[in-house]
Write a protein that holds these residues in place. Structure first.
Motif, PDB file in Angstrom:
ATOM      1  N   VAL A  95     -97.919 -60.630 -25.558  1.00  0.00           N
ATOM      2  CA  VAL A  95     -98.611 -61.828 -26.040  1.00  0.00           C
ATOM      3  C   VAL A  95    -100.125 -61.681 -25.900  1.00  0.00           C
ATOM      4  O   VAL A  95    -100.886 -62.183 -26.736  1.00  0.00           O
ATOM      5  CB  VAL A  95     -98.110 -63.062 -25.270  1.00  0.00           C
ATOM      6  N   SER A  96    -100.583 -60.972 -24.863  1.00  0.00           N
ATOM      7  CA  SER A  96    -102.018 -60.860 -24.617  1.00  0.00           C
ATOM      8  C   SER A  96    -102.725 -60.003 -25.651  1.00  0.00           C
ATOM      9  O   SER A  96    -103.929 -60.196 -25.893  1.00  0.00           O
ATOM     10  CB  SER A  96    -102.262 -60.279 -23.223  1.00  0.00           C
ATOM     11  N   THR A  97    -102.024 -59.067 -26.272  1.00  0.00           N
ATOM     12  CA  THR A  97    -102.685 -58.158 -27.205  1.00  0.00           C
ATOM     13  C   THR A  97    -103.282 -58.891 -28.403  1.00  0.00           C
ATOM     14  O   THR A  97    -104.477 -58.733 -28.695  1.00  0.00           O
ATOM     15  CB  THR A  97    -101.700 -57.064 -27.652  1.00  0.00           C
ATOM     16  N   PRO A  98    -102.527 -59.702 -29.154  1.00  0.00           N
ATOM     17  CA  PRO A  98    -103.176 -60.434 -30.258  1.00  0.00           C
ATOM     18  C   PRO A  98    -104.209 -61.450 -29.778  1.00  0.00           C
ATOM     19  O   PRO A  98    -105.214 -61.685 -30.457  1.00  0.00           O
ATOM     20  CB  PRO A  98    -102.005 -61.122 -30.969  1.00  0.00           C
ATOM     21  N   ILE A  99    -103.971 -62.059 -28.604  1.00  0.00           N
ATOM     22  CA  ILE A  99    -104.960 -62.997 -28.075  1.00  0.00           C
ATOM     23  C   ILE A  99    -106.259 -62.271 -27.765  1.00  0.00           C
ATOM     24  O   ILE A  99    -107.365 -62.771 -28.063  1.00  0.00           O
ATOM     25  CB  ILE A  99    -104.412 -63.703 -26.821  1.00  0.00           C
ATOM     26  N   ALA A 100    -106.169 -61.079 -27.183  1.00  0.00           N
ATOM     27  CA  ALA A 100    -107.370 -60.302 -26.882  1.00  0.00           C
ATOM     28  C   ALA A 100    -108.095 -59.864 -28.154  1.00  0.00           C
ATOM     29  O   ALA A 100    -109.332 -59.828 -28.192  1.00  0.00           O
ATOM     30  CB  ALA A 100    -106.997 -59.084 -26.041  1.00  0.00           C
ATOM     31  N   ILE A 101    -107.336 -59.524 -29.188  1.00  0.00           N
ATOM     32  CA  ILE A 101    -107.966 -59.139 -30.456  1.00  0.00           C
ATOM     33  C   ILE A 101    -108.776 -60.303 -31.016  1.00  0.00           C
ATOM     34  O   ILE A 101    -109.892 -60.126 -31.523  1.00  0.00           O
ATOM     35  CB  ILE A 101    -106.893 -58.668 -31.450  1.00  0.00           C
ATOM     36  N   MET A 102    -108.242 -61.522 -30.917  1.00  0.00           N
ATOM     37  CA  MET A 102    -108.983 -62.693 -31.385  1.00  0.00           C
ATOM     38  C   MET A 102    -110.122 -63.080 -30.448  1.00  0.00           C
ATOM     39  O   MET A 102    -111.097 -63.700 -30.868  1.00  0.00           O
ATOM     40  CB  MET A 102    -108.029 -63.874 -31.557  1.00  0.00           C
ATOM     41  N   ALA A 103    -110.016 -62.701 -29.168  1.00  0.00           N
ATOM     42  CA  ALA A 103    -111.047 -63.060 -28.199  1.00  0.00           C
ATOM     43  C   ALA A 103    -112.185 -62.055 -28.129  1.00  0.00           C
ATOM     44  O   ALA A 103    -113.235 -62.369 -27.558  1.00  0.00           O
ATOM     45  CB  ALA A 103    -110.422 -63.210 -26.812  1.00  0.00           C
ATOM     46  N   ALA A 104    -111.999 -60.859 -28.672  1.00  0.00           N
ATOM     47  CA  ALA A 104    -113.057 -59.848 -28.651  1.00  0.00           C
ATOM     48  C   ALA A 104    -114.031 -60.083 -29.804  1.00  0.00           C
ATOM     49  O   ALA A 104    -113.619 -60.346 -30.941  1.00  0.00           O
ATOM     50  CB  ALA A 104    -112.457 -58.450 -28.746  1.00  0.00           C
ATOM     51  N   ALA A 105    -115.310 -59.986 -29.520  1.00  0.00           N
ATOM     52  CA  ALA A 105    -116.327 -60.262 -30.541  1.00  0.00           C
ATOM     53  C   ALA A 105    -116.259 -59.265 -31.695  1.00  0.00           C
ATOM     54  O   ALA A 105    -116.612 -59.605 -32.827  1.00  0.00           O
ATOM     55  CB  ALA A 105    -117.717 -60.240 -29.903  1.00  0.00           C
ATOM     56  N   SER A 106    -115.816 -58.036 -31.439  1.00  0.00           N
ATOM     57  CA  SER A 106    -115.793 -57.008 -32.479  1.00  0.00           C
ATOM     58  C   SER A 106    -114.568 -57.086 -33.380  1.00  0.00           C
ATOM     59  O   SER A 106    -114.548 -56.461 -34.447  1.00  0.00           O
ATOM     60  CB  SER A 106    -115.842 -55.615 -31.831  1.00  0.00           C
ATOM     61  N   THR A 107    -113.526 -57.853 -33.007  1.00  0.00           N
ATOM     62  CA  THR A 107    -112.312 -57.910 -33.813  1.00  0.00           C
ATOM     63  C   THR A 107    -111.891 -59.322 -34.177  1.00  0.00           C
ATOM     64  O   THR A 107    -110.905 -59.488 -34.896  1.00  0.00           O
ATOM     65  CB  THR A 107    -111.147 -57.237 -33.058  1.00  0.00           C
ATOM     66  N   THR A 108    -112.575 -60.343 -33.693  1.00  0.00           N
ATOM     67  CA  THR A 108    -112.165 -61.707 -33.987  1.00  0.00           C
ATOM     68  C   THR A 108    -112.384 -62.045 -35.458  1.00  0.00           C
ATOM     69  O   THR A 108    -113.235 -61.448 -36.131  1.00  0.00           O
ATOM     70  CB  THR A 108    -112.940 -62.704 -33.097  1.00  0.00           C
ATOM     71  N   SER A 109    -111.608 -62.999 -35.933  1.00  0.00           N
ATOM     72  CA  SER A 109    -111.707 -63.394 -37.339  1.00  0.00           C
ATOM     73  C   SER A 109    -112.717 -64.510 -37.570  1.00  0.00           C
ATOM     74  O   SER A 109    -113.017 -64.836 -38.712  1.00  0.00           O
ATOM     75  CB  SER A 109    -110.337 -63.852 -37.857  1.00  0.00           C
ATOM     76  N   GLY A 110    -113.238 -65.089 -36.511  1.00  0.00           N
ATOM     77  CA  GLY A 110    -114.212 -66.166 -36.689  1.00  0.00           C
ATOM     78  C   GLY A 110    -114.457 -66.891 -35.379  1.00  0.00           C
ATOM     79  O   GLY A 110    -113.839 -66.617 -34.347  1.00  0.00           O
TER      80      GLY A 110
END
Length: 571
Positions: A104-119
């Motif tokens: 569960v943390s992997t997609p949350i981290a992707i959205m929380a990282a400034a370099s990979t977030t969608s907005g």
């Protein structure tokens, strides 16, 4: 007649002095950070005094200790079949909880990282989820989930899994922001979409960090499972809590010793795997380094690889690295199946919990609490005091231990090894077990809780302190030694000054951690708000329980905000 020329008048001589250098203006943020640290350390000293953590209260109960040892020995071990069954159940629950949190943390981290977030919206929501999961203790999640799903392994898996998202998600997000952006930009330049370059470049680079963090969290969850045994989560913790609550000290201490040995073994295995995975050197002699070398020798070439028939091979050959990856995936699948079997999950609890979600949430709506000032505010203050006192006491004890555990400071390598072994054993002891033993010896109150937390803090601080010392610039230390400085002068003049910024960040992390852990220790009578959490849960006063949970959450969020500010200043 001769003409005389007058000499032009000379300007008066003035003494020209070099400009006085101006004193550098101190950075107000740095001043604020040191002010916060002085206040925290002062608050720790005040808390030690207020909670009466004095030498008389700590060392004045040798007669109680002797009587406890007489009652606890000889140890009463359960039958081997029962011991192995409860061990398999505990390890299975912890494995599933850790795996759930990593997934569960992997997609949350992707959205929380400034370099990979969608907005901005996804970044804010994911960061709030991480903060919430970090702030709420495992015990609180277990109490809420117990109301939804009842007793059983499912409650423990979800409680530890959701709580672990806070730590794992944050570390994953930080690791993603530090990854090399070159491969991602290359995929984007070739026309790849957002999820294409995330799956093809970000995730492969993140895998070593994912494994290392997951192993570290597994260690933490194994110790947490002992605490959750007090709220009905099956496993060793459940049987241990039953033995201690009924004062079966011989059986309880046997199970506590077994938990300690399990934690030490898991810690040593995890340390070895993490060291191999995170090894930065391509020419290292570790097992993983040899596998990488074998892989490069057989595949890393610009020439096309052809099969025996002469066709160009487009799939990678079965080199050492590929066999390693395939074997790792196979081991994970086997562990997953074994954990599902050993944990004895009752799957019928899931639809029943979903049906009861809305009615249960309505029970947790906090109401107006008129007894807050008289009963619960002093308990909240005591919880914060326990965290501050334990942090200060652990810091004082950890400074010499951490220094002697660092190979570049210890007098001999043997001394460093002995102190490293002490740190591993120290970190393996769950605070709850130590608090229960101290409660029997010292009596109920915050003193056993402070000592138990300080003991755990000493282990963590010592490890972080030793690692930070070993990472210091030895050239500065050598320069002082060349100038005739003694070992003590080099330590305080160079080593300690270099590790000070890292120690400030570690102190803030541990204050936050100790405040949350002091909440957990209250369930056995070691002071703090945990006692009232268990009392309101037993009385089904869920509106009061949610009010207390929000109070604890507010304190932890304030501490987290201060910690984030300090880390940003000293970074």
């Amino acid at each position: 007649m001769t003409a005389t020329m007058e000499r032009p008048a000379q300007p008066p001589r003035t003494s020209v002095l070099p400009p006085v250098p101006k004193r550098p203006v101190p950075n107000p943020h740095v001043v604020a950070v040191w002010g916060i640290m002085i206040m925290l350390l002062g608050g720790g000293a005040w808390s030690l005094w207020e909670l009466e953590v004095t030498p008389a209260n700590v060392f004045g109960h040798f007669d109680n200790a002797a009587r406890f040892i007489e009652r606890a020995f000889p140890l009463n071990w359960p039958p081997l079949s029962e011991l192995l069954a409860m061990t398999a159940e505990t390890l299975g629950i912890v494995f599933l909880a850790t795996g759930f949190s990593v997934f569960v943390s992997t997609p949350i981290a992707i959205m929380a990282a400034a370099s990979t977030t969608s907005g901005r919206f996804s970044w804010t929501v994911s960061r709030l989820v991480i903060i919430f999961c970090r702030a709420v203790p495992d015990l609180v999640f277990a109490i809420i989930l117990f109301r939804l799903f009842g007793l059983g392994a499912l409650t423990g898996i979800l409680a530890m899994g959701i709580s672990s998202i806070g730590m794992i998600g944050k570390l994953y997000a930080d690791a993603i922001e530090e990854l090399d952006r070159g491969p991602s930009e290359a995929v984007e330049a070739a026309g790849g979409g957002r999820w294409q370059w995330i799956l093809s470049t970000v995730i492969p680079q993140l895998i070593p960090q994912m494994i290392a963090t997951g192993l570290h969290r597994y260690d933490i969850n194994l110790r947490t499972s002992v605490i959750l045994g007090y709220v009905g989560v099956p496993g060793i913790g459940y049987y241990l809590s039953g033995a201690l609550e009924t004062m079966q000290w011989q059986r309880g201490m046997a199970l506590a010793l077994w938990v300690l040995m399990l934690c030490i073994v898991v810690e040593l295995i995890s340390m070895g795997i993490r060291a191999a995975i995170m090894s930065p050197s391509s020419g290292d002699r570790s097992f993983l380094g040899l596998i990488k070398a074998a892989d490069r020798s057989g595949w890393a070439t610009h020439e096309p690889v052809r099969t025996r028939s002469g066709a160009v091979r487009v799939s990678p050959p079965w080199t050492g690295a590929r066999w390693m990856r395939f074997g790792g995936i196979g081991i994970l699948v086997v562990l997953l199946v074994a954990s599902l079997i050993a944990s004895n999950i009752r799957w019928e609890q899931i639809p029943r919990g979903v049906e009861r979600f809305i009615p249960t949430i309505s029970e947790f709506i906090p109401g107006t609490q008129g007894r807050f000032v008289d009963y619960w505010l002093p308990a909240l203050i005591e919880t914060v005091q326990m965290g501050l006192a334990a942090t200060l006491l652990g810091l004082v004890l950890a400074l010499p231990v951490g220094a002697m555990a660092a190979r570049n400071v210890a007098p001999t390598p043997t001394v460093a090894l002995c102190f490293r072994i002490f740190i591993v054993v120290n970190r393996a002891i769950p605070e709850l077990i130590l608090a229960i033993v101290l409660l029997v010896i010292l009596g109920f109150g915050p003193v056993p809780g402070v000592l138990a937390l300080a003991f755990g803090t000493t282990g963590l601080f010592s490890k972080l302190f030793a690692d930070s010392i070993e990472e210091t610039d030895v050239r500065v230390q050598n320069a002082l030694r060349a100038g005739g400085a003694t070992r003590i002068q080099v330590f305080f003049g160079s080593t300690l000054r270099q590790v000070a910024p890292a120690m400030v960040a570690h102190i803030m992390y541990q204050v936050d951690n100790n405040v949350r852990n002091s909440t957990l220790l209250g369930i056995v009578g070691a002071g703090g708000i945990g006692y009232w959490l268990m009392q309101t849960q037993a009385q089904l006063a869920y509106d009061v329980l949610s009010f207390l949970i929000l109070s604890v959450l507010l304190i932890v969020i304030v501490l987290e905000a201060i910690a984030v500010y300090i880390r940003n200043v000293i970074r």
